[in-house]
Design an enzyme around this catalytic site. Structure first.
Site, short mmCIF file in Angstrom:
data_model
loop_
_atom_site.label_atom_id
_atom_site.label_comp_id
_atom_site.label_asym_id
_atom_site.label_seq_id
_atom_site.Cartn_x
_atom_site.Cartn_y
_atom_site.Cartn_z
N ASP A 69 0.82 -1.22 0.00
CA ASP A 69 0.00 0.00 0.00
C ASP A 69 0.85 1.26 0.00
O ASP A 69 2.07 1.21 0.21
CB ASP A 69 -0.97 0.00 1.19
N ASN A 140 -7.70 -2.94 14.40
CA ASN A 140 -9.09 -3.24 14.00
C ASN A 140 -9.18 -4.46 13.08
O ASN A 140 -10.22 -4.71 12.47
CB ASN A 140 -9.72 -2.02 13.33
N HIS A 142 -7.45 -4.91 10.30
CA HIS A 142 -7.20 -4.66 8.88
C HIS A 142 -5.90 -5.33 8.43
O HIS A 142 -5.01 -5.59 9.23
CB HIS A 142 -7.23 -3.16 8.54
N GLU A 147 -9.82 -2.06 5.30
CA GLU A 147 -10.45 -1.77 6.58
C GLU A 147 -11.68 -2.65 6.77
O GLU A 147 -12.23 -3.20 5.80
CB GLU A 147 -10.87 -0.29 6.62
#
Ligand code: PGA
Length: 248
Positions: A69, A140, A142, A147
């Site tokens: 990313d 979280n 991810h 996400e």
């Protein structure tokens, strides 16, 4: 092959174990294709790979890499880009055949990011896909910048970062200044990641404990993207005691 869990004493040992896995991949396949991650978790991995190279125990001259990313609007020349992170920690120290990162420098809108993502996936396809992929995990759940969501992401695409992720990254890299963390990014999708032949997930510290439990033992759902790795036949989790603490 069954998925494997390796519990290490500390972050440094995670680096040693994972660097060894990646180095061995070049012995079995010198022109291996690596998928690589940024963030705090992989830093000891890259440090150890550099040690191997300096000791003449690693040759990456035929290895091609693809990063997961990049922040929207960032890239070469921007000290806060993942491009510069990778050069600082790995690419300026070890010669590779070719290093690719998602090109998000001139893309700040989701449409532009998506078009760049299609071009990135075409390059991955052209080299025959990724042999071994290194991923971290967000608090979280991810993976890369995929996400929590109601749908499973496919290829490399523009994404909107959650407040949680921007907050986490602000604390780690920007003295808590959330405004320094872009709102958009370009990220490989979960389907692309799952197409890798082998996946190595790393996590350290107590903040990752719930995400690791959900990834390993929770329901398989894009609400916890890391849980989708349960669908893959060859994943190795390399975690420290603190990240594994809720799995006991
Ligand atoms: P970290 O980030 O390695 O900086 O903890 C991991 C992630 O958010 O995927």
């Amino acid at each position: 092959m069954r998925n494997q869990i390796i519990v290490c004493e500390n972050h440094q040992e995670i680096g040693d174990v994972v660097a060894t896995i990646f180095a061995e991949s070049t012995t079995t396949k010198p022109n291996c294709v690596w998928g690589l991650a940024t963030g705090a978790s992989p830093i000891p991995v890259y440090k150890k790979l550099c040690d191997f190279y300096e000791a003449e125990d690693l040759d990456c001259s035929q290895v091609t890499t693809f990063n997961l990313d990049e922040y929207a609007g960032r890239g070469p020349g921007d000290p806060d880009s993942y491009y510069e992170f990778m050069h600082q920690h790995l690419f300026d120290k070890i010669p590779f055949k070719k290093n690719y990162l998602p090109d998000a420098k001139h893309s700040t809108e989701l449409d532009e990011l998506n078009e760049s993502g299609i071009r990135y996936d075409a390059i991955i396809d052209k080299v025959g896909g990724i042999d071994i992929m290194l991923v971290g995990i967000g608090t979280n759940g991810h993976i890369a910048f995929n996400e929590p969501s109601d749908i499973i992401s496919k290829g490399t695409q523009g994404v909107i970062l959650t407040e949680q992720t921007r907050h986490d990254n602000a604390l780690k890299f920007y003295d808590g200044n959330i405004d320094a963390v872009p709102k958009y990014a370009l990220s490989m999708g979960m389907m692309s990641i799952l197409q890798s032949n082998k996946i190595v997930l790393i996590a350290n510290g107590p903040a990752k404990a719930l995400a690791i439990r959900n990834a390993l033992y929770g329901p398989i759902t894009p609400k916890c993207p890391a849980s989708l790795l349960q669908l893959h036949p060859n994943v190795t989790f390399v975690v420290d005691e603190a990240a594994y603490s809720l799995c006991k």
